[in-house]
Design a protein around this motif. Structure first.
Motif, PDB file in Angstrom:
ATOM      1  N   SER A 212       0.855  -1.190   0.000  1.00  0.00           N
ATOM      2  CA  SER A 212       0.000   0.000   0.000  1.00  0.00           C
ATOM      3  C   SER A 212       0.885   1.232   0.000  1.00  0.00           C
ATOM      4  O   SER A 212       2.050   1.170   0.396  1.00  0.00           O
ATOM      5  N   GLU A 213       0.314   2.351  -0.421  1.00  0.00           N
ATOM      6  CA  GLU A 213       1.017   3.629  -0.259  1.00  0.00           C
ATOM      7  C   GLU A 213       0.658   4.237   1.088  1.00  0.00           C
ATOM      8  O   GLU A 213       1.233   5.245   1.488  1.00  0.00           O
ATOM      9  N   SER A 214      -0.267   3.594   1.799  1.00  0.00           N
ATOM     10  CA  SER A 214      -0.666   4.067   3.125  1.00  0.00           C
ATOM     11  C   SER A 214       0.090   3.303   4.206  1.00  0.00           C
ATOM     12  O   SER A 214      -0.085   2.095   4.374  1.00  0.00           O
ATOM     13  N   SER A 215       0.926   4.017   4.951  1.00  0.00           N
ATOM     14  CA  SER A 215       1.643   3.365   6.045  1.00  0.00           C
ATOM     15  C   SER A 215       0.678   2.939   7.147  1.00  0.00           C
ATOM     16  O   SER A 215       0.912   1.952   7.834  1.00  0.00           O
ATOM     17  N   GLN A 216      -0.443   3.658   7.295  1.00  0.00           N
ATOM     18  CA  GLN A 216      -1.445   3.281   8.303  1.00  0.00           C
ATOM     19  C   GLN A 216      -2.030   1.902   7.990  1.00  0.00           C
ATOM     20  O   GLN A 216      -2.194   1.072   8.886  1.00  0.00           O
ATOM     21  N   ILE A 217      -2.342   1.658   6.733  1.00  0.00           N
ATOM     22  CA  ILE A 217      -2.903   0.364   6.344  1.00  0.00           C
ATOM     23  C   ILE A 217      -1.868  -0.739   6.546  1.00  0.00           C
ATOM     24  O   ILE A 217      -2.183  -1.808   7.087  1.00  0.00           O
TER      25      ILE A 217
END
Length: 198
Positions: A147-152
């Protein structure tokens, strides 16, 4: 299809069938993945968006404009209505169907890119839970979360200690802790010199 090569500098480069084999098939469809597999791919990447009723489907954009010519979004349609909306352009693939297809392909590693669009509707933790629910335990060794989302990605690590890949797009950068857990980084080839900063 060559999946892995070693360069003169000793760096091993692994080629991934991005959204399946798109030469003669629509991206992110079962036909595209099957063709890539038959051509010898041992790595394939797919994208996950979520329907209005939060079912993960294999689709790159939230908008249906580019692939289906419709002025609607995946997130606006239920799983019941989405396949019919896309029928003239492609056969929609759900994550469940993709996992069913993967079952007898133990040599194939699949990179599942969870698109961050869903974060406007649910938390990163809920997003990870929604995806993990559809991955059978027997296939978890073949799956890499990206993902480009570190949160995910961080939320995924709390559910199982599988492999991780960061998509180096946008402004979101992985935390130092997450950086230490990354197995793969996906970026444009002409930006490869950025790897030197890690």
């Amino acid at each position: 299809m060559v999946s892995q090569t070693k360069a003169d500098d000793g760096v091993v480069k692994k080629l991934v069938a991005h959204r399946g084999d798109q030469e003669g098939h629509v991206e992110n469809t079962l036909a595209a993945f099957q063709h890539a597999f038959e051509a010898g791919a041992v790595y394939a990447e797919c994208d996950i968006q979520f329907t209005q009723d939060l079912v993960p489907v294999v689709f790159h954009d939230d908008s249906l404009e580019r692939l289906c010519g419709k002025s609607a979004c995946v997130s606006e349609l239920t799983l019941e209505s989405l396949p019919e909306t896309c029928r003239d352009s492609l056969e929609l693939l759900t994550l469940t169907e993709l996992m069913g297809w993967l079952e007898d392909k133990p040599q194939l590693t699949i990179f599942i890119e969870i698109k961050p669009d869903v974060l406007s509707r649910v938390s990163a933790q809920k997003t990870a839970e929604l995806v993990v629910e559809y991955i059978p335990e027997s296939l978890r060794g073949q799956v890499v979360w990206i993902s480009e989302s570190s949160q995910i990605l961080q939320a995924c690590t709390k559910l199982w200690a599988g492999k991780l890949g960061w998509v180096a797009e946008g402004d979101d950068k992985p935390s130092t802790l997450l950086e230490q857990r990354l197995d793969y980084v996906f970026m444009a080839f002409d930006e490869i010199e950025l790897m030197a900063v890690w």
